[in-house]
Design an enzyme around this catalytic site. Structure first.
Site, mmCIF file in Angstrom:
data_model
loop_
_atom_site.group_PDB
_atom_site.id
_atom_site.type_symbol
_atom_site.label_atom_id
_atom_site.label_comp_id
_atom_site.label_asym_id
_atom_site.label_seq_id
_atom_site.Cartn_x
_atom_site.Cartn_y
_atom_site.Cartn_z
ATOM 1 N N GLY A 50 0.857 -1.175 0.000
ATOM 2 C CA GLY A 50 0.000 0.000 0.000
ATOM 3 C C GLY A 50 0.892 1.223 0.000
ATOM 4 O O GLY A 50 2.119 1.094 0.094
ATOM 5 N N GLY B 243 -0.747 1.910 6.837
ATOM 6 C CA GLY B 243 -0.797 0.980 7.976
ATOM 7 C C GLY B 243 -0.046 -0.318 7.733
ATOM 8 O O GLY B 243 -0.314 -1.319 8.398
ATOM 9 N N GLU C 188 9.709 -2.289 4.975
ATOM 10 C CA GLU C 188 10.348 -1.466 3.930
ATOM 11 C C GLU C 188 11.092 -2.349 2.921
ATOM 12 O O GLU C 188 12.204 -2.024 2.483
ATOM 13 C CB GLU C 188 11.342 -0.471 4.549
ATOM 14 C CG GLU C 188 10.736 0.444 5.598
ATOM 15 C CD GLU C 188 9.978 1.632 5.026
ATOM 16 O OE1 GLU C 188 9.732 1.676 3.790
ATOM 17 O OE2 GLU C 188 9.618 2.509 5.816
ATOM 18 N N VAL C 189 10.468 -3.469 2.572
ATOM 19 C CA VAL C 189 11.157 -4.485 1.772
ATOM 20 C C VAL C 189 11.471 -3.990 0.354
ATOM 21 O O VAL C 189 12.373 -4.508 -0.321
ATOM 22 C CB VAL C 189 10.340 -5.803 1.768
ATOM 23 C CG1 VAL C 189 9.084 -5.678 0.961
ATOM 24 C CG2 VAL C 189 11.184 -6.974 1.283
ATOM 25 N N GLN C 190 10.779 -2.929 -0.095
ATOM 26 C CA GLN C 190 11.025 -2.394 -1.448
ATOM 27 C C GLN C 190 12.449 -1.859 -1.624
ATOM 28 O O GLN C 190 12.926 -1.714 -2.734
ATOM 29 C CB GLN C 190 10.004 -1.292 -1.798
ATOM 30 C CG GLN C 190 10.243 0.071 -1.150
ATOM 31 C CD GLN C 190 9.749 0.184 0.288
ATOM 32 O OE1 GLN C 190 9.092 -0.725 0.781
ATOM 33 N NE2 GLN C 190 10.053 1.290 0.954
ATOM 34 N N CYS D 184 -6.603 9.911 1.458
ATOM 35 C CA CYS D 184 -6.082 10.998 0.616
ATOM 36 C C CYS D 184 -6.098 12.306 1.394
ATOM 37 O O CYS D 184 -7.133 12.688 1.954
ATOM 38 C CB CYS D 184 -6.920 11.122 -0.664
ATOM 39 S SG CYS D 184 -6.401 12.528 -1.695
ATOM 40 N N HIS E 101 -5.933 12.749 -7.134
ATOM 41 C CA HIS E 101 -5.116 13.835 -6.580
ATOM 42 C C HIS E 101 -3.617 13.536 -6.554
ATOM 43 O O HIS E 101 -2.842 14.334 -6.027
ATOM 44 C CB HIS E 101 -5.639 14.209 -5.187
ATOM 45 C CG HIS E 101 -6.997 14.840 -5.239
ATOM 46 N ND1 HIS E 101 -8.124 14.264 -4.695
ATOM 47 C CD2 HIS E 101 -7.416 15.989 -5.837
ATOM 48 C CE1 HIS E 101 -9.172 15.034 -4.935
ATOM 49 N NE2 HIS E 101 -8.782 16.089 -5.626
#
Ligand code: ADP
Length: 201
Positions: free
Chosen positions: A15, A20, A99-101, A155, A196
């Site tokens: 996400g 979350g 934060e595996v990215q 948002c 947005h």
């Protein structure tokens, strides 16, 4: 009937920022600790060194974690406690990574090796970068996971469910050509819906 999640397997939580993901990772890990399972959480280190730290959610909950420079360091750490893919008894039951990215492609092989070795692997990370393009290793992890949870934030412009992360540089939307990982820039991030979310071209 055996659940597809009863042995080693891969769970991925994705996400935008503020959706979350860390909260959900902390929730799953905390339940495993309550169940008296052995748990080890990792996250990428900003610098190049191992250190004890914590995964913290934006709402302030934390769980202990080891910061590591790369996937090889996770392998080395686990090997130090016993042969990495050897005796199951010496491996954690659950391995969480936040934060595996930010890890390179080797994280995919590691996650799969661990799942094969019987570990429940719980990964949390951004599915999309600030341009709303798939982030690094995430597409591969999402495809290979047994379980995927996509979370939404709110948002900041309209209050709708947000699926994207807006990067602002001095208050202005960032450019498409900006590097995905910025170092030392005056940047901030907001959760945004599709309408947005803005990227300058
Ligand atoms: P992530 O790991 O996905 O960045 P966190 O678990 O760290 O998310 O934080 C989620 C928490 O952030 C929410 O429970 C809420 O308290 C807070 N929050 C702040 N801004 C927002 C937003 N725009 N949308 C949703 N939650 C937000």
């Amino acid at each position: 009937l055996r659940s597809p999640y009863s042995g080693g397997h891969l769970e991925v939580i994705v996400g935008p920022m503020f959706s979350g993901k860390s909260e959900e990772l902390i929730r799953r890990v905390t339940r495993a600790v309550i169940a008296r399972q052995r748990v080890q959480v990792f996250k990428p280190a900003i610098d190049d060194r191992y250190h004890e730290t914590a995964v913290a959610s934006h709402a302030g909950r934390t769980v202990g974690a080891l910061a590591v420079p790369d996937a090889a360091a996770i392998r080395a750490h686990l090997a130090g406690e016993g042969p990495l893919l050897g005796a199951r008894a010496e491996m954690p039951d659950v391995i969480g990574i936040d934060e595996v990215q930010f890890f390179g492609p080797e994280i995919v092989t590691l996650a799969l090796d661990l799942a094969e070795a019987g570990v429940r692997v719980v990964l949390a990370g951004l599915d999309l970068d600030f341009r709303a393009e798939p982030f690094g290793c995430m597409p591969e992890l999402l495809a290979r996971a047994e379980s995927v949870e996509k979370l939404t934030a709110i948002c900041t412009v309209c209050g709708a469910p947000a699926t994207r992360t807006q990067r602002l540089i001095a208050g202005q939307p960032a450019h498409f050509a900006d590097p995905v990982v910025l170092v030392g820039a005056q940047e901030s991030y907001e959760a945004r819906c599709r309408v947005h979310h803005e990227v300058r071209r």
